[in-house]
Write a protein that holds these residues in place. Structure first.
Motif, mmCIF file in Angstrom:
data_model
loop_
_atom_site.group_PDB
_atom_site.id
_atom_site.type_symbol
_atom_site.label_atom_id
_atom_site.label_comp_id
_atom_site.label_asym_id
_atom_site.label_seq_id
_atom_site.Cartn_x
_atom_site.Cartn_y
_atom_site.Cartn_z
ATOM 1 N N CYS A 266 7.487 -0.993 -5.374
ATOM 2 C CA CYS A 266 7.221 -1.437 -6.747
ATOM 3 C C CYS A 266 5.902 -2.207 -6.783
ATOM 4 O O CYS A 266 5.642 -3.032 -5.915
ATOM 5 C CB CYS A 266 8.353 -2.311 -7.264
ATOM 6 S SG CYS A 266 9.963 -1.478 -7.325
ATOM 7 N N GLU A 267 5.095 -1.942 -7.797
ATOM 8 C CA GLU A 267 3.802 -2.618 -7.894
ATOM 9 C C GLU A 267 3.961 -4.079 -8.287
ATOM 10 O O GLU A 267 3.232 -4.940 -7.795
ATOM 11 C CB GLU A 267 2.922 -1.900 -8.917
ATOM 12 C CG GLU A 267 1.509 -2.466 -9.004
ATOM 13 C CD GLU A 267 0.619 -1.685 -9.937
ATOM 14 O OE1 GLU A 267 -0.557 -2.042 -10.073
ATOM 15 O OE2 GLU A 267 1.104 -0.699 -10.537
ATOM 16 N N HIS A 268 4.921 -4.386 -9.176
ATOM 17 C CA HIS A 268 5.104 -5.759 -9.640
ATOM 18 C C HIS A 268 6.419 -6.353 -9.151
ATOM 19 O O HIS A 268 6.440 -7.091 -8.187
ATOM 20 C CB HIS A 268 5.042 -5.803 -11.174
ATOM 21 C CG HIS A 268 3.661 -5.725 -11.714
ATOM 22 N ND1 HIS A 268 3.342 -5.848 -13.048
ATOM 23 C CD2 HIS A 268 2.473 -5.515 -11.093
ATOM 24 C CE1 HIS A 268 2.040 -5.734 -13.222
ATOM 25 N NE2 HIS A 268 1.492 -5.526 -12.050
ATOM 26 N N LEU A 269 7.532 -6.032 -9.814
ATOM 27 C CA LEU A 269 8.811 -6.655 -9.530
ATOM 28 C C LEU A 269 9.841 -5.623 -9.112
ATOM 29 O O LEU A 269 9.806 -4.479 -9.569
ATOM 30 C CB LEU A 269 9.321 -7.411 -10.763
ATOM 31 C CG LEU A 269 8.372 -8.456 -11.363
ATOM 32 C CD1 LEU A 269 8.940 -9.017 -12.653
ATOM 33 C CD2 LEU A 269 8.097 -9.569 -10.373
ATOM 34 N N CYS A 270 10.755 -6.061 -8.227
ATOM 35 C CA CYS A 270 11.839 -5.189 -7.763
ATOM 36 C C CYS A 270 13.158 -5.919 -7.986
ATOM 37 O O CYS A 270 13.303 -7.081 -7.597
ATOM 38 C CB CYS A 270 11.654 -4.823 -6.289
ATOM 39 S SG CYS A 270 12.995 -3.794 -5.627
ATOM 40 N N VAL A 271 14.109 -5.225 -8.597
ATOM 41 C CA VAL A 271 15.420 -5.805 -8.872
ATOM 42 C C VAL A 271 16.474 -4.951 -8.172
ATOM 43 O O VAL A 271 16.582 -3.749 -8.451
ATOM 44 C CB VAL A 271 15.699 -5.851 -10.385
ATOM 45 C CG1 VAL A 271 17.082 -6.431 -10.652
ATOM 46 C CG2 VAL A 271 14.627 -6.659 -11.100
ATOM 47 N N LYS A 274 22.928 -2.088 -7.333
ATOM 48 C CA LYS A 274 23.933 -1.417 -6.513
ATOM 49 C C LYS A 274 23.351 -1.206 -5.119
ATOM 50 O O LYS A 274 22.996 -2.126 -4.427
ATOM 51 C CB LYS A 274 24.378 -0.114 -7.175
ATOM 52 C CG LYS A 274 25.076 -0.330 -8.510
ATOM 53 C CD LYS A 274 25.530 0.970 -9.134
ATOM 54 C CE LYS A 274 26.246 0.718 -10.459
ATOM 55 N NZ LYS A 274 26.693 1.969 -11.102
ATOM 56 N N ASP A 275 23.294 0.053 -4.663
ATOM 57 C CA ASP A 275 22.729 0.322 -3.344
ATOM 58 C C ASP A 275 21.265 0.721 -3.413
ATOM 59 O O ASP A 275 20.699 1.210 -2.425
ATOM 60 C CB ASP A 275 23.531 1.442 -2.659
ATOM 61 C CG ASP A 275 24.950 1.015 -2.360
ATOM 62 O OD1 ASP A 275 25.172 -0.200 -2.225
ATOM 63 O OD2 ASP A 275 25.826 1.895 -2.274
ATOM 64 N N SER A 276 20.639 0.547 -4.576
ATOM 65 C CA SER A 276 19.248 0.961 -4.748
ATOM 66 C C SER A 276 18.476 -0.190 -5.412
ATOM 67 O O SER A 276 18.807 -1.361 -5.220
ATOM 68 C CB SER A 276 19.176 2.245 -5.592
ATOM 69 O OG SER A 276 17.846 2.709 -5.675
ATOM 70 N N TYR A 277 17.473 0.129 -6.174
ATOM 71 C CA TYR A 277 16.639 -0.879 -6.815
ATOM 72 C C TYR A 277 16.023 -0.297 -8.075
ATOM 73 O O TYR A 277 16.023 0.928 -8.290
ATOM 74 C CB TYR A 277 15.523 -1.347 -5.868
ATOM 75 C CG TYR A 277 14.559 -0.252 -5.469
ATOM 76 C CD1 TYR A 277 13.407 -0.006 -6.214
ATOM 77 C CD2 TYR A 277 14.806 0.536 -4.359
ATOM 78 C CE1 TYR A 277 12.532 0.999 -5.861
ATOM 79 C CE2 TYR A 277 13.929 1.552 -3.995
ATOM 80 C CZ TYR A 277 12.802 1.778 -4.743
ATOM 81 O OH TYR A 277 11.934 2.782 -4.398
ATOM 82 N N ILE A 278 15.503 -1.191 -8.904
ATOM 83 C CA ILE A 278 14.801 -0.805 -10.133
ATOM 84 C C ILE A 278 13.487 -1.562 -10.162
ATOM 85 O O ILE A 278 13.446 -2.770 -9.916
ATOM 86 C CB ILE A 278 15.632 -1.140 -11.387
ATOM 87 C CG1 ILE A 278 16.946 -0.351 -11.388
ATOM 88 C CG2 ILE A 278 14.843 -0.823 -12.656
ATOM 89 C CD1 ILE A 278 17.864 -0.731 -12.541
ATOM 90 N N CYS A 279 12.401 -0.857 -10.446
ATOM 91 C CA CYS A 279 11.085 -1.493 -10.556
ATOM 92 C C CYS A 279 10.889 -1.998 -11.989
ATOM 93 O O CYS A 279 11.249 -1.317 -12.955
ATOM 94 C CB CYS A 279 9.967 -0.513 -10.194
ATOM 95 S SG CYS A 279 9.941 -0.034 -8.444
ATOM 96 N N MET A 280 10.311 -3.161 -12.087
ATOM 97 C CA MET A 280 10.002 -3.750 -13.389
ATOM 98 C C MET A 280 8.577 -4.280 -13.375
ATOM 99 O O MET A 280 7.987 -4.478 -12.312
ATOM 100 C CB MET A 280 10.994 -4.871 -13.730
ATOM 101 C CG MET A 280 12.442 -4.415 -13.795
ATOM 102 S SD MET A 280 13.573 -5.748 -14.265
ATOM 103 C CE MET A 280 13.060 -6.015 -15.972
ATOM 104 N N CYS A 281 8.041 -4.484 -14.574
ATOM 105 C CA CYS A 281 6.648 -4.934 -14.705
ATOM 106 C C CYS A 281 6.602 -6.316 -15.336
ATOM 107 O O CYS A 281 7.516 -6.742 -16.047
ATOM 108 C CB CYS A 281 5.835 -3.950 -15.558
ATOM 109 S SG CYS A 281 5.682 -2.304 -14.820
#
Length: 561
Positions: A266-271, A274-281
């Motif tokens: 992720c370029e900015h934020l990682c949340v 569950k067993d994975s992640y979501i990128c956020m800006c």
């Protein structure tokens, strides 16, 4: 009803266990190889001693001032009485001839270097000793339940406290049930946890009797090897295991949830999700189509009226700024017009206007088309006085389309007649001051260059002399300087050519005029003769409406015939 009986039975079992094992100590300390704990747990003398025995200890013996000082550290602010390990055996009476008055320690001996009796009561019944916050020894029945008791544990060797770290803290945990960060010595089986790294060490007793700190994990049979979850022996080496979805930290003992963001891009934020992640800006950015990179949002295009009317919106990474318009500067929170004329941007005159400025030229000058800030000479006649350097009078300048000439120590700018050279325009030309205009005959139009004529159809021109009012203006280069005391050859030669052409034109006009004059006389004579013949034969002249180029002599001849 069944649930109530289960609750009662569970409470009874818990009470029985507390009577045997007792509550965990409130605090403790170690001096040398001896450790002491204080328990705030109401029990009889014998029950209290049994609790101490479960940890391979006994009620505290106060045989010296050192032990008394240790006790003073443990109970300075406690309320009530606490059992110590001093008891009058059954069947004996108080004996004031000995230091302990006939009392014995729970260890079975009477040796001591210290005593601190409160009163002088004499008794022949079974008595035990308690102390209070004043540290005085008090005799009382052994069946009394006092506020608590003090335990003592003796070891052959203990581990010294670890050296303090500059950027970490240490928490010690002892097998006796008390913890602390300021302990000076630790009994075998104690652990030390360093923060924030969570590394653990264990005070281990070696086969030769030595005690030393051992890096975890250690033997799985001792405190689960120090592992947070599960300890397993692998090739006689302890290893810690973690539950699914978790992994060992760097200390190889504690577990943490697997962080998918560690391997995320992720370029900015990682949340974690569950067993994975979501990128956020971050604010002011939006997620790109790849779901990882972030692109800047142009706030100036997204919102309306973000800035007041005196300012313009300028996008910045992740945000925007309201800045003064061009030609204005911020002053005390307001946008104030900048007077650009103070910087003297114009060659001649400068006029300040809101947000900008205008340049103008002095009389006899016009603005340069290439740079509006500069001015160039302009002449509105065929001749005008040249502009010369006052220090070098022979260095003079003329406007475009004029050439420098000298007459009687006076430098003039003479208009160049570009039309007379015949080299500028393809067909027709009209000279003007400092320039010229190209024309084309009917059926032709000026080309892209403005000096050549192009046929408007595939046929040749009609041959008429009418012209098309299509104009193209050209300027010719200017000769800008002379040398002192010398005449300018090129303009003089040009003037001579012009004079010769004018003389030839005058001669040609004179010849044409003479020929036409002779023709008029001849025609007049012919007409007179023909009119006389008409009167003699009494014939009438006949004319037609069709225009013919035949002469009057031919018409008379036909009439006579």
């Amino acid at each position: 009803m069944f649930k109530e009986w289960v609750t009662v039975i569970a409470a009874a079992i818990q009470l029985l266990l507390l009577q045997v094992t007792g509550q965990s100590p409130k605090s403790g300390l170690c001096i040398g190889s001896d450790c002491y704990t204080i328990h705030q747990d109401s029990k009889t003398f014998q029950n209290a001693n049994d609790v101490c025995s479960k940890q391979q200890g006994h009620l505290m013996t106060v045989r010296s001032t050192v032990a008394n000082d240790a006790m003073s550290i443990l109970i300075p602010n406690e309320h009530g009485d606490f059992w110590i390990g001093l008891k009058l055996p059954k069947g004996q009476c108080t004996n004031y001839n000995t230091v302990l008055r006939g009392y014995e320690w729970v260890t079975g001996d009477e040796s001591t270097n210290f005593s601190n009796w409160k009163g002088n009561d004499s008794t022949c019944t079974e008595q035990c000793v308690s102390v209070s916050s004043d540290l005085n020894w008090k005799e009382r029945p052994c069946q009394d339940k006092v506020a608590g008791f003090l335990c003592e544990y003796n070891f052959n060797k203990t581990c010294d406290a670890l050296p303090p770290g500059t950027d970490s803290s240490i928490l010690y945990s002892t097998p006796l049930g008390f913890q602390g960060s300021d302990l000076l010595s630790l009994p075998p089986g104690s652990t030390a946890t360093c923060s924030p790294s969570d590394f653990k060490v264990y005070c281990s007793t070696k086969a030769d009797g030595r005690v030393e700190w051992e890096m975890g994990p250690w033997d799985c049979q001792t405190n689960n090897g120090g592992c947070e979850h599960q300890c397993q022996m692998n090739n006689n080496q302890p290893q810690c295991r973690c539950p699914p979805g978790h992994e060992l930290k760097d200390n190889k003992m504690t577990c943490t949830e697997i962080d998918a963001c560690r391997i995320a891009t992720c370029e900015h934020l990682c949340v974690p999700h569950k067993d994975s992640y979501i990128c956020m800006c971050k604010d002011g950015y939006e997620l790109d189509l790849d779901g990882k990179r972030c692109r800047d949002i142009d706030d100036c295009k997204m919102g309306h009226n973000l800035c007041d009317q005196d300012r313009v919106c300028e996008n910045t990474p992740g945000s925007f700024e309201c800045k003064c318009k061009s030609g204005f500067a911020e002053e005390n929170g307001k946008c104030v017009d900048v007077n650009e004329c103070n910087l003297k941007p114009c060659e001649h005159n400068c006029i300040n206007v809101p947000g900008s400025y205008r340049c103008s030229c002095l009389e006899g000058y016009i603005q340069d088309s290439g740079d509006h800030r500069k001015c160039k000479r302009q002449c509105y006649a065929s001749e005008c006085i040249a502009e010369c350097d006052p220090n070098m009078s022979w260095q003079c300048d003329c406007p475009n389309g004029f050439v420098l000439d000298s007459r009687e120590n006076l430098f003039l700018c003479v208009d160049i007649n570009e039309c007379e050279t015949g080299t500028y325009c393809d067909q027709l030309c009209n000279n003007s001051f400092g320039s010229f205009t190209c024309y084309c005959r009917e059926g032709y139009s000026l080309g892209n260059k403005g000096d050549s004529c192009v046929s408007e159809d595939t046929e040749e021109g009609s041959g008429t002399t009418s012209i098309t009012p299509v104009i193209s203006v050209f300027t010719t280069p200017t000769s800008n300087s002379t040398t002192k005391g010398e005449s300018i050859l090129t303009p003089g030669a040009l003037l001579g050519i012009i004079i010769c052409i004018v003389v030839m034109i005058l001669i040609l006009v004179f010849l044409v005029h003479h020929v036409l004059k002779q023709r008029v006389k001849w025609v007049a004579s012919s007409d007179f003769k023909s009119r006389g013949a008409e009167r003699e034969v009494c014939l009438q002249q006949v004319t037609t409406e069709t225009y013919s180029k035949t002469s009057s002599f031919e018409r008379n001849l036909k009439t006579e015939t």
